[in-house]
Design a protein around this motif. Sequence first.
Motif, mmCIF file in Angstrom:
data_model
loop_
_atom_site.group_PDB
_atom_site.id
_atom_site.type_symbol
_atom_site.label_atom_id
_atom_site.label_comp_id
_atom_site.label_asym_id
_atom_site.label_seq_id
_atom_site.Cartn_x
_atom_site.Cartn_y
_atom_site.Cartn_z
ATOM 1 N N GLY A 195 -3.156 -16.936 -5.597
ATOM 2 C CA GLY A 195 -2.857 -16.003 -4.177
ATOM 3 C C GLY A 195 -1.242 -16.559 -3.914
ATOM 4 N N ASN A 196 -0.703 -17.214 -4.062
ATOM 5 C CA ASN A 196 0.690 -17.976 -3.975
ATOM 6 C C ASN A 196 -0.361 -18.796 -2.622
ATOM 7 N N ARG A 197 -0.633 -19.473 -3.099
ATOM 8 C CA ARG A 197 -1.298 -20.539 -2.196
ATOM 9 C C ARG A 197 -1.713 -20.338 -1.146
ATOM 10 N N GLN A 198 -2.226 -18.705 -0.881
ATOM 11 C CA GLN A 198 -2.880 -18.167 0.286
ATOM 12 C C GLN A 198 -4.327 -18.289 0.333
ATOM 13 N N HIS A 199 -4.840 -19.403 1.817
ATOM 14 C CA HIS A 199 -6.402 -19.281 1.730
ATOM 15 C C HIS A 199 -7.459 -18.750 1.451
ATOM 16 N N PHE A 200 -8.191 -18.505 1.245
ATOM 17 C CA PHE A 200 -9.395 -16.788 1.408
ATOM 18 C C PHE A 200 -10.439 -17.447 2.427
ATOM 19 N N MET A 201 -9.919 -18.793 2.630
ATOM 20 C CA MET A 201 -11.422 -18.994 3.875
ATOM 21 C C MET A 201 -11.086 -18.897 5.753
ATOM 22 N N VAL A 202 -11.725 -18.824 6.022
ATOM 23 C CA VAL A 202 -11.172 -19.375 7.484
ATOM 24 C C VAL A 202 -11.524 -20.525 8.131
ATOM 25 N N GLN A 203 -10.228 -21.515 7.604
ATOM 26 C CA GLN A 203 -10.749 -22.735 8.345
ATOM 27 C C GLN A 203 -10.777 -23.260 9.530
ATOM 28 N N GLU A 204 -9.399 -23.945 9.689
ATOM 29 C CA GLU A 204 -8.922 -24.415 11.186
ATOM 30 C C GLU A 204 -8.446 -23.591 12.134
ATOM 31 N N HIS A 205 -7.629 -22.713 10.558
ATOM 32 C CA HIS A 205 -6.258 -21.749 10.989
ATOM 33 C C HIS A 205 -6.415 -20.875 10.146
ATOM 34 N N TYR A 206 -6.659 -19.271 10.554
ATOM 35 C CA TYR A 206 -6.462 -18.872 9.553
ATOM 36 C C TYR A 206 -5.191 -18.155 9.386
ATOM 37 N N HIS A 207 -5.854 -18.288 7.121
ATOM 38 C CA HIS A 207 -5.279 -17.268 6.914
ATOM 39 C C HIS A 207 -4.964 -16.149 6.329
ATOM 40 N N PRO A 208 -4.370 -15.800 5.938
ATOM 41 C CA PRO A 208 -4.625 -13.840 5.637
ATOM 42 C C PRO A 208 -5.084 -13.999 4.407
ATOM 43 N N LEU A 209 -5.625 -12.357 4.398
ATOM 44 C CA LEU A 209 -6.690 -12.745 3.148
ATOM 45 C C LEU A 209 -5.586 -12.402 1.792
ATOM 46 N N PRO A 210 -5.912 -13.216 0.616
ATOM 47 C CA PRO A 210 -4.287 -13.129 -0.556
ATOM 48 C C PRO A 210 -3.940 -11.657 -0.843
ATOM 49 N N THR A 211 -3.454 -11.276 -1.576
ATOM 50 C CA THR A 211 -2.756 -10.050 -2.126
ATOM 51 C C THR A 211 -3.647 -9.186 -2.815
ATOM 52 N N VAL A 212 -4.147 -10.133 -3.363
ATOM 53 C CA VAL A 212 -5.180 -9.777 -4.897
ATOM 54 C C VAL A 212 -6.450 -9.387 -4.182
ATOM 55 N N LEU A 213 -6.869 -9.696 -3.437
ATOM 56 C CA LEU A 213 -8.072 -8.767 -2.539
ATOM 57 C C LEU A 213 -7.948 -7.722 -1.659
ATOM 58 N N THR A 214 -6.606 -7.703 -0.591
ATOM 59 C CA THR A 214 -6.639 -6.259 -0.080
ATOM 60 C C THR A 214 -6.164 -5.156 -0.855
ATOM 61 N N ASP A 215 -5.877 -5.244 -2.072
ATOM 62 C CA ASP A 215 -5.106 -4.662 -2.755
ATOM 63 C C ASP A 215 -6.890 -3.994 -3.279
ATOM 64 N N PHE A 216 -7.659 -5.221 -4.278
ATOM 65 C CA PHE A 216 -8.742 -5.048 -4.412
ATOM 66 C C PHE A 216 -9.813 -3.830 -3.454
ATOM 67 N N PHE A 217 -9.866 -3.706 -2.029
ATOM 68 C CA PHE A 217 -10.003 -3.393 -1.558
ATOM 69 C C PHE A 217 -9.555 -1.695 -1.340
ATOM 70 N N ALA A 218 -7.962 -1.910 -1.569
ATOM 71 C CA ALA A 218 -7.269 -0.773 -1.495
ATOM 72 C C ALA A 218 -8.286 0.138 -3.033
ATOM 73 N N ILE A 219 -8.000 -0.116 -3.779
ATOM 74 C CA ILE A 219 -8.355 0.594 -5.144
ATOM 75 C C ILE A 219 -10.174 1.162 -4.800
ATOM 76 N N LYS A 220 -10.560 0.205 -4.126
ATOM 77 C CA LYS A 220 -11.880 0.498 -4.058
ATOM 78 C C LYS A 220 -12.406 2.038 -3.492
ATOM 79 N N LEU A 221 -11.611 2.028 -1.744
ATOM 80 C CA LEU A 221 -11.626 2.555 -1.436
ATOM 81 C C LEU A 221 -10.810 4.235 -1.620
ATOM 82 N N HIS A 222 -9.063 4.316 -2.533
ATOM 83 C CA HIS A 222 -8.997 5.362 -3.033
ATOM 84 C C HIS A 222 -10.127 5.869 -4.202
ATOM 85 N N ASP A 223 -10.856 5.756 -4.616
ATOM 86 C CA ASP A 223 -12.001 5.633 -5.530
ATOM 87 C C ASP A 223 -13.344 6.007 -5.161
#
Length: 204
Positions: free
Chosen positions: A20-48
Amino acid sequence: MITTATNTLTVTAKKIKREGNRQHFMVQEHYHPLPTVLTDFFAIKLHDFIRIRPLPSGRKRTAPELIYFILKITTQARISCHIAIVALIYIERCKAALPKNAIGDQDTIHRIFVASLLVASKYLHGTCWAHSQQPYDGQSQLAEDEIPVWLNNARMADICSRFYTLKEINQLELSFLNLIQYECFVHPMEVHDYLMKHRQDLLL
């Protein structure tokens, strides 16, 4: 069994971080947004999730664009890897409970998304995965974007203030819980199985 599922989530996070372009998938000391692959997966599941009732002639769409909404809510709520996966499992349970001929309004999937995150965050508070997003005591000297805060209805209403009131947040949460019959427990192996089932979609 719990250790196995937790280790799977840790490995999953590392893999998605690489993909995910070096994006963190976990909240650690600093928050990093969820990677695109996961937000896109949310969108697919919701559209269906449900068929949407067509807008009456001449009426303009008022629901926000879905991917924008997903990115806004997950970022401002600082959604972690664990909350996201449990929310997806809840969405799957909710879909299974719907009548076959169910039809939703223009913002039905937005409401389902908000409710799933809210319930998942509340459920995970105090579980073996709670380290991913600890509650803030209000005393530590942290920058605003470093403060991981568990969701409650008031905070979600504040995040969604352009779209929903606190009263509506309360109602959509209750409706969601009724749909899944208050079955909020998610066994660690269910998380493991969900990740394995969708490993290609999530680039694991």
